[in-house]
Every structure is written in structure tokens, then in C-alpha cells.
Design an enzyme around this catalytic site. Structure first.
Site, short mmCIF file in Angstrom:
data_model
loop_
_atom_site.label_atom_id
_atom_site.label_comp_id
_atom_site.label_asym_id
_atom_site.label_seq_id
_atom_site.Cartn_x
_atom_site.Cartn_y
_atom_site.Cartn_z
N CYS A 33 30.34 11.20 13.18
CA CYS A 33 30.75 9.35 12.80
C CYS A 33 29.30 8.99 13.55
O CYS A 33 28.71 9.75 14.29
CB CYS A 33 31.21 9.39 14.36
N ASP A 40 33.40 14.28 13.13
CA ASP A 40 35.07 14.01 12.61
C ASP A 40 35.61 14.88 10.66
O ASP A 40 35.06 15.27 10.70
CB ASP A 40 34.74 13.13 11.33
N VAL A 55 34.33 23.65 -11.62
CA VAL A 55 32.99 23.55 -10.79
C VAL A 55 33.98 24.88 -9.83
O VAL A 55 34.15 25.27 -9.69
CB VAL A 55 33.26 22.68 -9.02
N GLU A 56 31.93 25.50 -9.54
CA GLU A 56 32.07 27.50 -9.49
C GLU A 56 33.14 27.20 -7.33
O GLU A 56 32.11 25.88 -6.55
CB GLU A 56 31.35 28.09 -8.84
N LEU A 57 33.99 27.98 -7.19
CA LEU A 57 34.32 27.03 -4.90
C LEU A 57 33.92 27.62 -4.29
O LEU A 57 33.06 26.87 -3.54
CB LEU A 57 36.12 28.09 -5.20
N TYR A 74 33.43 7.10 6.74
CA TYR A 74 34.69 8.29 5.84
C TYR A 74 34.54 7.57 4.09
O TYR A 74 34.47 8.15 3.43
CB TYR A 74 35.81 7.62 6.37
N GLU A 75 34.40 6.24 4.24
CA GLU A 75 34.15 6.13 2.61
C GLU A 75 32.87 6.15 2.09
O GLU A 75 33.06 6.33 0.43
CB GLU A 75 33.92 4.29 3.03
#
Length: 118
Positions: A33, A40, A55-57, A74-75
Site C-alpha cells: 500500500c 497487500d 505467455v510462459e508461466l 490496486y487500480e
């Protein structure tokens, strides 16, 4: 391109003419935060329809872990992740739902969607 985005790797989608959905759940996402400095925690659900690349994990895991010490709302973090994935994948569609754990009795889920122009 950001250094963080450089962490992400892709591989060729062998079925680029077929619309199919990939769902990735990352239940251990963490950031900080920017107001309180407290951690968070969130579960990220990334759902996308690939075009030419997937995407490769393992690289995604390291990319997501790179936010661990960042003070970010967060946004902002949810939108940044979408922007970075769109930049490297150019998917047909992508949606990320970031469900953050309660803080002070309040939960928040940020959902960001992007669709490619056809």
C-alpha cells in the site's frame, strides 16, 4: 519497454486461427500500500484469448513477484499488468480480475479488460 516487462517471455501459439481461452490463477500476488506501507495480498485471475503468442508461466510468476515491494494502488497495478501483457502478447481479448484481501473490513476487486481491434 520497462525492465519489468522484459521479464515476460512468450511462446508461439500453435493454434492462432482458433479462439480458445486460457485462464491463469495467481493466488499469492503481493504488493505494498503506497499510503500505509502495509502489504497487500490478492488473487489474480488472468483470462485471455491468444493470437500469435502465449505467455510462459515461469516468467509470469517472476514478473508478478517483481511487484512484491512496490508501493502501488490496486487500480494502477492491475492496469499496468494488463498493459504489459497486451504489449507482449497482443491477445484477441484479455481480462484480469484482481481480488484483494480484506483490509479494515473492506475488500476490493479490480477488473480490467482489453479487446484487440479486428
Amino acid at each position: 519497454m520497462s525492465e519489468r516487462r522484459d521479464t515476460l517471455e512468450t511462446f508461439e501459439n500453435k493454434y492462432p486461427d482458433r479462439d480458445y481461452q486460457i485462464e491463469i490463477v495467481a493466488p499469492e500476488f503481493t504488493s505494498v500500500c503506497p499510503k500505509t506501507g502495509q502489504p497487500d495480498f490478492a488473487t489474480l485471475t488472468i483470462t485471455y484469448v491468444p493470437a500469435e503468442r502465449c505467455v510462459e508461466l515461469k516468467s509470469l510468476k517472476f514478473y508478478l513477484q517483481s511487484f512484491r515491494n512496490d508501493g502501488i494502488f490496486y487500480e494502477n497495478v492491475t492496469n499496468q499488468i494488463v498493459d504489459d501483457l497486451v504489449a507482449i502478447l497482443q491477445p484477441r481479448r484479455i481480462k484480469i480480475a484482481a481480488a484483494f484481501s480484506p483490509r479494515g473490513g473492506i475488500t476490493e476487486t479490480v477488473t480490467v479488460e482489453h479487446a484487440a481491434e479486428r
